[in-house]
Write a protein that holds these residues in place. Sequence first.
Motif, PDB file in Angstrom:
ATOM      1  N   UNK A   1      84.193  99.429 -52.609  1.00 47.03           N
ATOM      2  CA  UNK A   1      83.873 100.809 -52.200  1.00 47.03           C
ATOM      3  C   UNK A   1      83.551 101.694 -53.394  1.00 47.03           C
ATOM      4  N   UNK A   2      83.830 101.216 -54.587  1.00 44.92           N
ATOM      5  CA  UNK A   2      83.671 102.084 -55.755  1.00 44.92           C
ATOM      6  C   UNK A   2      82.265 102.115 -56.351  1.00 44.92           C
ATOM      7  N   UNK A   3      81.398 101.210 -55.909  1.00 49.83           N
ATOM      8  CA  UNK A   3      80.039 101.299 -56.441  1.00 49.83           C
ATOM      9  C   UNK A   3      79.013 100.837 -55.427  1.00 49.83           C
ATOM     10  N   UNK A   4      77.769 100.960 -55.793  1.00 45.35           N
ATOM     11  CA  UNK A   4      76.669 100.464 -54.997  1.00 45.35           C
ATOM     12  C   UNK A   4      76.524  98.975 -55.335  1.00 45.35           C
ATOM     13  N   UNK A   5      76.971  98.130 -54.430  1.00 53.16           N
ATOM     14  CA  UNK A   5      77.027  96.696 -54.721  1.00 53.16           C
ATOM     15  C   UNK A   5      75.648  96.146 -55.067  1.00 53.16           C
ATOM     16  N   UNK A   6      74.636  96.605 -54.352  1.00 56.61           N
ATOM     17  CA  UNK A   6      73.291  96.099 -54.621  1.00 56.61           C
ATOM     18  C   UNK A   6      72.844  96.473 -56.031  1.00 56.61           C
TER      19      UNK A   6
ATOM     20  N   UNK B   1      63.860  88.421 -64.254  1.00 52.16           N
ATOM     21  CA  UNK B   1      64.134  88.413 -62.814  1.00 52.16           C
ATOM     22  C   UNK B   1      64.545  89.767 -62.237  1.00 52.16           C
ATOM     23  N   UNK B   2      65.126  90.634 -63.103  1.00 54.90           N
ATOM     24  CA  UNK B   2      65.752  91.835 -62.562  1.00 54.90           C
ATOM     25  C   UNK B   2      64.750  92.810 -61.964  1.00 54.90           C
ATOM     26  N   UNK B   3      63.500  92.739 -62.462  1.00 53.62           N
ATOM     27  CA  UNK B   3      62.512  93.720 -62.024  1.00 53.62           C
ATOM     28  C   UNK B   3      62.035  93.457 -60.610  1.00 53.62           C
ATOM     29  N   UNK B   4      62.185  92.235 -60.180  1.00 51.85           N
ATOM     30  CA  UNK B   4      61.633  91.859 -58.892  1.00 51.85           C
ATOM     31  C   UNK B   4      62.724  91.705 -57.846  1.00 51.85           C
ATOM     32  N   UNK B   5      63.773  90.972 -58.207  1.00 51.23           N
ATOM     33  CA  UNK B   5      64.850  90.751 -57.260  1.00 51.23           C
ATOM     34  C   UNK B   5      65.831  91.915 -57.282  1.00 51.23           C
ATOM     35  N   UNK B   6      66.351  92.252 -56.118  1.00 47.34           N
ATOM     36  CA  UNK B   6      67.359  93.301 -56.080  1.00 47.34           C
ATOM     37  C   UNK B   6      68.472  92.860 -55.149  1.00 47.34           C
ATOM     38  N   UNK B   7      69.661  92.835 -55.678  1.00 44.47           N
ATOM     39  CA  UNK B   7      70.810  92.536 -54.846  1.00 44.47           C
ATOM     40  C   UNK B   7      70.870  91.067 -54.477  1.00 44.47           C
ATOM     41  N   UNK B   8      71.881  90.743 -53.684  1.00 46.05           N
ATOM     42  CA  UNK B   8      72.158  89.352 -53.374  1.00 46.05           C
ATOM     43  C   UNK B   8      71.343  88.847 -52.195  1.00 46.05           C
ATOM     44  N   UNK B   9      70.981  89.705 -51.265  1.00 50.65           N
ATOM     45  CA  UNK B   9      70.482  89.198 -49.985  1.00 50.65           C
ATOM     46  C   UNK B   9      69.138  88.494 -50.118  1.00 50.65           C
ATOM     47  N   UNK B  10      68.212  89.073 -50.888  1.00 50.35           N
ATOM     48  CA  UNK B  10      66.898  88.432 -50.975  1.00 50.35           C
ATOM     49  C   UNK B  10      66.992  87.077 -51.668  1.00 50.35           C
ATOM     50  N   UNK B  11      67.877  86.954 -52.645  1.00 47.80           N
ATOM     51  CA  UNK B  11      68.079  85.669 -53.306  1.00 47.80           C
ATOM     52  C   UNK B  11      68.596  84.607 -52.357  1.00 47.80           C
TER      53      UNK B  11
END
Lengths: 387, 387, 152, 152
Positions: free
Chosen positions: A117-122, A134-144
């Motif tokens: 709850x303390x941060x934006x997990x994505x 990779x960081x510029x294209x992928x965001x967060x866990x779900x798309x991976x």
Amino acid sequence: MAKEKTAIVATGQTHHRSSRLDVNGIELIHEAVTRCLEDGELTIDDIDAVVIGNMDHFEGINYVDTWSIDGSGAFMKPIIKVTTGGTTGSTVGHCGYHLVASGMFDKVLAIGWEKNSESDTTAAITTAFDPIWDRLVFAGAISGLAVEAMAYMVKYGATEKDAARVAVRDRKHATNNPYAQLRKEVSIEDVMNSPMLSDPIKLLDVCPRTDGACAVVFASEQYAEKICDRPAWIHGISAKHPYNYLGDYDWEDRLPSMQMASKELYAKAGIKEPLKEIDVMELYLPYSCAGLSWIEALGLCGPGQAPKLLWDGVTDMGGELPINPSGGVIATNCIGATALLRISEAAVQVMGRGGKRQVPDVNTALASGFGGCFWSDVTLLKSTKPK
Amino acid sequence: MAKEKTAIVATGQTHHRSSRLDVNGIELIHEAVTRCLEDGELTIDDIDAVVIGNMDHFEGINYVDTWSIDGSGAFMKPIIKVTTGGTTGSTVGHCGYHLVASGMFDKVLAIGWEKNSESDTTAAITTAFDPIWDRLVFAGAISGLAVEAMAYMVKYGATEKDAARVAVRDRKHATNNPYAQLRKEVSIEDVMNSPMLSDPIKLLDVCPRTDGACAVVFASEQYAEKICDRPAWIHGISAKHPYNYLGDYDWEDRLPSMQMASKELYAKAGIKEPLKEIDVMELYLPYSCAGLSWIEALGLCGPGQAPKLLWDGVTDMGGELPINPSGGVIATNCIGATALLRISEAAVQVMGRGGKRQVPDVNTALASGFGGCFWSDVTLLKSTKPK
Amino acid sequence: MAQKQQDQELLQYESRIKVPYTWSVGEVGSRFLMELKENRKIWATRCPSCDMVFVPPKKTCTYCFSDIHEWVEVKDEGVLQTFTVVRYETPLIPGKPPYIIGIIMLDGADTGLVHLIAGVPHDKVKVGMRVKAVFEEKRKGHILDINHFKPI
Amino acid sequence: MAQKQQDQELLQYESRIKVPYTWSVGEVGSRFLMELKENRKIWATRCPSCDMVFVPPKKTCTYCFSDIHEWVEVKDEGVLQTFTVVRYETPLIPGKPPYIIGIIMLDGADTGLVHLIAGVPHDKVKVGMRVKAVFEEKRKGHILDINHFKPI
Ligand SMILES: [Zn+2]
Ligand SMILES: [Zn+2]
């Protein structure tokens, strides 16, 4: 490498919630530690060393080991912090195991926690990808995760409905677990009708964000049976983290890291037919489709045969090999604790302390961890002492 | 806890610079690893396990262990990442030592690194303070160190000039070290005339920011003498991290954590008169005044007597107990590597491989690490095998 | 940003990691902050076993791991244990340098409080001097509801 | 921000950690990005021992730890190994959802490239389809000098 026989002798966890404003992270950890010590009728003075882990960028805390001592009770004890992303909890567990099995310590407290709850997990997860590539294209866990599900479904003809069957199972099992965050049954239709997040993953296919903590005590042979009448002995562990960039992953296969890890584990423990020889599994399945391809990787069935196993109820409570009696990750996901909860819940099953979520007569249990770039960790626990 | 006699058998480091744009972090690590393997005439296949550390929020990289495998050579080897702030490098060293001393592995590669050019160090360090209580007021490392210097100077009557003598020594010693970042002699006047940053600390009193890496191989008795003709045997380690909030620190005393750690270390190693019995020290002194109060904490002299020791040249090259032949932290500060460099440089002295910075006839060397909230780690190395 | 090395451009990728955080203060810390806000009072907790009085308050004792339930009020004045005049600039701190950071041992407390010192010329600040909290007029339940400590 | 629990306010402290970073791309990565920029070409490195062709390029082989010096050009087209249509919003990604992320195995490469897929209706994207790089007109030495890959 393992010189001392090692068992889990006590476990504890918080009642998991989406947000626990009444405690800060340190106080949240304290709840799990206190319950774990109570479970083993131990005091903090019995503990020789502590291992703790979370994904520290989720809370923006950089010295978790020392910062948390009021919660862990580790003041002036040996303590180590480990962080490996999603696998953090299994790394914590394996580290705790090694600290005893190597002969360094007799009683080690292992703690996993997260205050999602303390941060934006994505936003926080995105910083785990390589910044240049990779960081510029992928965001967060779900798309991976979604790209993996897509590859499996296309290759083996599995459907979104097959995947939904996994979510239905785990969410149903969670109703038996008083500690689980989401304790509401859903139907196949509910899952299918939930909003699409990233094809083919829908809202009810994936794990929530959770505030929670888990603690486990590992003990050497000299102490294990004095503390616990039916300890959960560790018969083997394996950790395989073979990838680093998503582009290096083998999309033609089903979670190769899990295939490598389970093969190594079964060889160590002498397991030939996992479906028959293992009584219960607590698997880190962060989304439903993983409950198909990854159990194939675990050797429970051949390529593309997982959907049948699911629909036949083989992995339900009462089936031949119940998976996730706790409700698993789809019901509760305090990330740094998540994989340790799998080990803890597997131990609870071996100890016979599962209450409404107990599978009868568990002698052998397997726990898995998942994280990072399709990494797998596995742990095998038994009611009998290793030879 | 230590079952296997353990020695450092090889070391390597980069040529340290304020900015190394020609390499990314992984490639920087690779340079130190390659030099270390060359030093021991080893290949990566000789290495059983790897421990790596940095302050990961300095580079914004969250899975340093796996992210860096092309640099460390750890692909599919056991690897662990540890991070404890300034003490990271000594934690890496102690972890590498334990992995051998416990009997788990025979040859362990320990790596510390930092690419400080990649972020605003002050902004990144500030995130290491508790977000609710300390982070709002304190910023960066310098003010936290300045309050300690202030308390010592007021209590013992030491002066800024006394402190400057430490900076003069370390910066002079650095001219002998081809790897050091700052290799320019300065005078007492230069230090006194440099801009005041945070009373009583001036610009030339403090360490720079550095891009650099260090690697060390720890080996068990079975291998040590095969790899190195004069290994640096570990005779004891101690790590004391007793504080968490600045408000808990004891301002009336001189680095209590170092007092605790060195007392424990000397007892383990049977050292009664450290000034006489130890031949060289590589100390993590991030600012000059630390070179006064902390050597008192190390038992080299009584309270308030350090300035005299400094002015008498006792700690200079050629003195009774040379401190920081490498130039120390004031000359080079790639933070996650800094405390491992102290261990590495102490080993280099014992091995007799120091070139222009070699102290003659070193049999006993002490290395220290410093970090977080006034924590201390110490390591004692000798040319003779432990009993 | 690029830098030339012989005939090779050396690129840097510039970015900024911005992650929003909402840290839970928890029941115990919240009570402390709400007392600052509503009553301009500084409350601490006292360990039942080792008698340590913690400011800010702790729910569990660092030193003996006892649960702590007792609250005690400490004074809003105390002794300046040490300090520094910060003269370097950083975007993270409210206010422009030079400013003074100090550690204050409040009367009745066993742990120091990290805070700002003001209302005194920089060359008049002394270790050991007595200081007193100056509260903000508008308070919001925050450690900076105390604007600074001033010498008395 | 505060939430009431019985008679106790439960505070949260809201903040944002902003740390600026300048990551070194290094000589090897810079050469790759400068080829994108200046020549619209995709270059890789090949391991002398195990023959792996890495895109983006590596200076050391992941699998056998060999130093790599050989550069080879790979094609700007290849096979879409897998993909997803991202439908959730996040402030970190350029562009509004829905958009397509894919993994492309370029002809001549042994590692996949993570990139964006566009120029095709979402329901027409298929695993195994051939795609080709679409370069930006204004390029700056950045992985997004390739705007996206489009089906061919
Ligand atoms: Zn107490
Ligand atoms: Zn190769």
